[in-house]
Write a protein that holds these residues in place. Structure first.
Motif, PDB file in Angstrom:
ATOM      1  N   THR A   1       8.766   0.364  -6.324  1.00 46.83           N
ATOM      2  CA  THR A   1       9.667  -0.632  -5.733  1.00 46.83           C
ATOM      3  C   THR A   1       8.913  -1.877  -5.284  1.00 46.83           C
ATOM      4  O   THR A   1       9.372  -3.010  -5.482  1.00 46.83           O
ATOM      5  N   VAL A   2       7.739  -1.693  -4.680  1.00 49.17           N
ATOM      6  CA  VAL A   2       6.987  -2.835  -4.150  1.00 49.17           C
ATOM      7  C   VAL A   2       5.951  -3.357  -5.142  1.00 49.17           C
ATOM      8  O   VAL A   2       5.212  -4.292  -4.827  1.00 49.17           O
ATOM      9  N   GLY A   3       5.870  -2.748  -6.326  1.00 49.02           N
ATOM     10  CA  GLY A   3       4.990  -3.278  -7.366  1.00 49.02           C
ATOM     11  C   GLY A   3       3.568  -2.780  -7.328  1.00 49.02           C
ATOM     12  O   GLY A   3       2.668  -3.433  -7.859  1.00 49.02           O
ATOM     13  N   TYR A   4       3.315  -1.597  -6.717  1.00 48.23           N
ATOM     14  CA  TYR A   4       1.979  -1.031  -6.692  1.00 48.23           C
ATOM     15  C   TYR A   4       1.811  -0.013  -7.823  1.00 48.23           C
ATOM     16  O   TYR A   4       2.744   0.703  -8.171  1.00 48.23           O
ATOM     17  N   ASN A   5       0.603   0.056  -8.387  1.00 51.73           N
ATOM     18  CA  ASN A   5       0.268   1.147  -9.281  1.00 51.73           C
ATOM     19  C   ASN A   5      -0.075   2.384  -8.464  1.00 51.73           C
ATOM     20  O   ASN A   5      -0.564   2.285  -7.329  1.00 51.73           O
TER      21      ASN A   5
END
Length: 819
Positions: free
Chosen positions: A761-765
């Protein structure tokens, strides 16, 4: 003569003498012809090397291959007008020669596709050597200027323009700016009192016969500070070119030092007469030529002393006539009969006066009244061996006591207790150092009250105490229990705002006559550390069994192994690859860098031993810096382009708080050529939360430079998710404790699933650690986790081997593309 006059032999001779080699590449047959002059340029005879289309690539320096291949590809694919690149080829002698490779497509097929490329490689080794020498000379010149902190300037009398380098601008208080300045600029900075003389001196220096002019004057900097400067100027003229060239440096410190020395000399003359100690000077013959008032009070009136031999005067006045020559060094205490007739103790110092060539010109004799100091000798001797705050022995005295005890082994037995207060820092923070000092004094009294006959106690510093007991470990354990119980009763001040004091005690037995005091202290210290880490307010006994089971190295010795390992190659870089979950057995070019250490016998020292030891002794930043510098210096070339090798570097909590860290990181990245985006700093959740403010500063600085960030061991803390808001990270590594039991634990699957969804959701791998089998890998696929790491995917191995595979893969692909 026309071109028909040149036979093929003449052309070959011309090419050979010019250091040129011709190559002719037929793309249809993938064959490449190399001229005889090309072989000669490399020291070979035609046919001496095996025929191959990529023969030139085989002989190319590894660092130049990718660039050379790229130059050819860009031209063949129409992105460049021709092939032109500089590269190194291996000569038959084994040395590398620099060549300029130029060429282009000369033939196309009916469809317009290139089918033949011809080029020339020219030996440019002499030019490259000259370039290097010029660069080295310039570097040495710049280094000399930097060391001397000297600026360079020029003045053009025709254009009436001045040219200042940046150091000259700094000396005058100017910030960065253009080198060209108006003539009036220099005049505007001259001190009013020095302006006329400085301008006249510069005008005189502008004469062609003036030679080198040296002058000093004052300037008023742009910030208003008055500084002294020294200028060397010389007029130069050649072929109509006229310049006044000079150097300038700030000599304010030298001027101030000289003025201070002169003032000191004057003060010395005045002080010598007024000093309380007796001072007598004598000539080369030993005859007295100066006596101050204090010396007259001891030896007699000046009139009666001048002209007499000092050795005779002091022998006559002394109760113990010292045999000495007045022109030899002497420093001893003697009894002197003062003018009033009573004996006093003085320290007699005899110092020869020497000329610059070493000749003795005379001597100065001082007589210092030592009577009161003599009475303090016992007090000083006590202070030299005892701690000022507690009255216990200090470290130096303790080492003497330990050496004496070692001399008595094995006929007598001794045991060492190493005591460290628990929660002492909390008391200091709450009540201040006065409360802490009160606690230390009270503890010293407790120790004294419980010392058996023949025991010794010392304070090493801070809240660390050592007790040497006669007897075996069992007796020492009883003393340790008594001390721990007594410390628990200490009530220096109300403890509502801080934990009650406790004591962690380490015990080590002195059983070997060959033991060094430092080793015995280290063992007891290690045992104390074990007691503290196992819960505090308890004791632990150092056992020789630790060595048999691989745990015998004390923390101090482990750090010695780390430091020595850096020098002799026993501390090495390993790497463990990260893999994509959807393609787990293919390298994706991302590797976590690991440090591995072996002892001198080849035994593997686990990271769980040497990394905590480094943190305990504050050496973790040194270790982290070593890993970063070594990894980037060795493999920066593979990290120099987008999509290149990506290395993950672990940093400790201590390193995050290092104020000089980013200056080091920036310099290391610059020297290595690595792209910041190919560096991933891996910070454990625990390290980040140890000092949140320092972590936030670090994360912000990394983000400014383009470095990537990974939060390691994610989920280990109770507040993991809320801290995600504070740190601008790129990826998170799920703590392996949640991954290893995924197949059997619904709870762990729920945790990993939640982390994966939030991260997406927050764009982290998301990286899952500790993947040990295929079943766990299957579960991670269903949970949409992108990356994984663990023994099932890749076991750690020397980093050189990992990068070698990456490098070989990259070069092979480039060569294939060119063909």
């Amino acid at each position: 003569m026309n071109t028909t006059d040149f036979s093929p032999d003449l052309w070959k001779s011309a090419l050979t003498r010019a250091g040129m080699g011709v190559w002719n590449w037929d793309l249809r047959t993938d064959t490449c012809f190399y001229s005889d002059s090309w072989y000669a340029m490399l020291g070979y005879a035609p046919g001496e090397l095996p025929e191959a289309s990529d023969l030139w690539l085989q002989l190319t320096h590894p660092d130049d291959r990718a660039r050379a291949i790229r130059s050819g590809e860009q031209h063949i694919y129409g992105d460049a007008e021709g092939i032109e690149t500089e590269l190194r080829l291996r000569h038959k002698s084994g040395r590398w020669i620099w060549v300029l490779d130029r060429g282009g497509v000369v033939e196309w097929d009916e469809a317009g596709r290139p089918v033949r490329v011809i080029g020339v490689q020219t030996d440019i080794t002499p030019q490259k050597t000259a370039e290097f020498e010029l660069e080295r000379t310039n570097w040495q010149f710049d280094l000399a200027l930097e060391a001397a902190r000297m600026g360079i300037w020029q003045f053009d009398p025709v254009a009436e323009k001045s040219y200042w380098d940046q150091r000259t601008r700094e000396i005058f208080g100017l910030g960065p700016g253009p080198e060209e300045l108006e003539r009036s600029t220099w005049h505007s900075f001259l001190h009013p009192e020095d302006r006329a003389s400085a301008e006249a001196a510069h005008a005189a220096a502008a004469e062609i016969s003036a030679g080198t002019t040296v002058l000093r004057y004052r300037i008023v900097r742009a910030d208003g500070a008055v500084r002294h400067v020294e200028t060397l100027a010389q007029y130069a003229e050649k072929d109509g070119w006229k310049r006044l060239i000079g150097s300038i440096r700030d000599v304010t410190d030298e001027v101030v030092a000289a003025e201070t020395l002169e003032a000191e000399k004057e003060r010395f003359q005045v002080t010598l007469r007024a000093i309380d100690d007796g001072v007598v000077s004598s000539d080369i013959e030993g005859n007295i030529n100066f006596v101050n008032r204090a010396a007259q009070a001891l030896l007699g009136d000046e009139a009666a002393l001048l002209g007499r031999r000092f050795s005779e005067v002091i022998a006559q006045a002394s109760a113990e006539a010292p045999p000495f020559a007045s022109d030899t060094p002497l420093d001893r205490d003697v009894l002197v009969l003062a003018r009033k007739g009573e004996p006093i103790l003085v320290r007699l110092t005899n110092s020869p006066i020497r000329a610059q060539d070493g000749r003795i010109l005379g001597a100065v004799h001082s007589l210092k009244d030592m009577t009161s100091e003599w009475l303090k000798k016992r007090e000083l001797a006590h202070a030299a061996r005892h701690d000022a705050l507690t009255g216990l022995l200090n470290r130096s005295a303790l080492e003497d006591v330990l050496r004496h005890a070692i001399d008595k082994v094995p006929s007598e037995r001794f045991t060492l207790l190493y005591l460290d207060l628990d929660y002492f820092k909390a008391l200091n923070d709450y009540g201040g150092h006065a409360a802490g000092d009160d606690a230390l004094r009270a503890l010293a009294e407790l120790i004294r009250a419980r010392l058996p006959q023949g025991a010794s106690a010392a304070r090493l510093g801070g809240d660390e105490f050592v007790i040497l007991l006669p007897g075996d470990v069992r007796a020492a354990e009883e003393v340790a229990k008594s001390l721990i119980a007594a410390v628990g009763t200490l009530q220096v001040m109300p403890s509502r705002a801080h934990p009650p004091l406790g004591a962690s005690i380490g015990i080590a037995e002195l059983a070997d006559a060959g033991t060094l005091p430092a080793d015995l202290l280290a063992r007891a210290d290690d045992a104390c550390y074990a007691a503290k880490t196992s819960g505090r307010n308890r004791f632990a006994v150092f056992s020789t069994e630790w060595s048999r089971h691989g745990f015998g190295l004390t923390s101090a010795k482990i750090m010695a192994e780390v430091n020595q390992g850096k020098e002799d190659g026993r501390l090495q870089l390993y790497g463990q690859e990260l893999r994509r979950i959807d393609d787990p057995y293919t390298s994706c070019g991302r590797v976590e860098v690991l440090a591995r250490l072996t002892d001198r016998d080849g035994r593997f020292i686990p990271p769980a031993e040497f990394i905590p030891a480094a943190e305990r002794f504050g050496m973790a930043p040194m270790l982290d810096r070593w890993v970063l510098r070594r990894a980037l210096s060795q493999f920066g070339a593979e990290m120099a382009e987008p999509g290149g090798l990506t290395l993950g570097i672990n940093l400790s909590a201590q390193t995050l708080s290092d104020p000089e860290l980013w200056a080091f990181v920036d310099n290391t990245i610059c020297r290595s050529g690595a792209l910041p985006q190919n560096i991933v700093f891996e910070i454990t959740e625990t390290a980040a939360f140890t000092n949140v403010e320092a972590a936030e500063r670090f994360f912000a600085s990394a983000r400014e430079r383009g470095c990537r960030l990974s939060l390691d061991d994610f989920g280990a803390g109770l507040s993991s998710f809320q801290y995600l808001r504070r740190f601008p990270i790129d990826s998170i590594k799920i703590d392996g404790a949640f991954v290893e039991n995924l197949v059997r634990s619904k709870f762990d699957r729920a945790i990993v699933s939640s982390i994966a969804r939030i991260a997406k959701t927050v764009g982290y791998n998301v990286v899952a650690e500790k993947i040990e089998d295929e079943d766990v890998l299957d579960v991670l696929r269903t949970l949409k986790v992108k990356y994984g790491q663990g023994f099932h995917l890749h076991r750690p191995e020397p980093l050189k081997a990992v990068v070698a595979r990456f490098r070989q893969s990259g070069v092979t692909n480039l060569a294939r593309a060119r063909r």
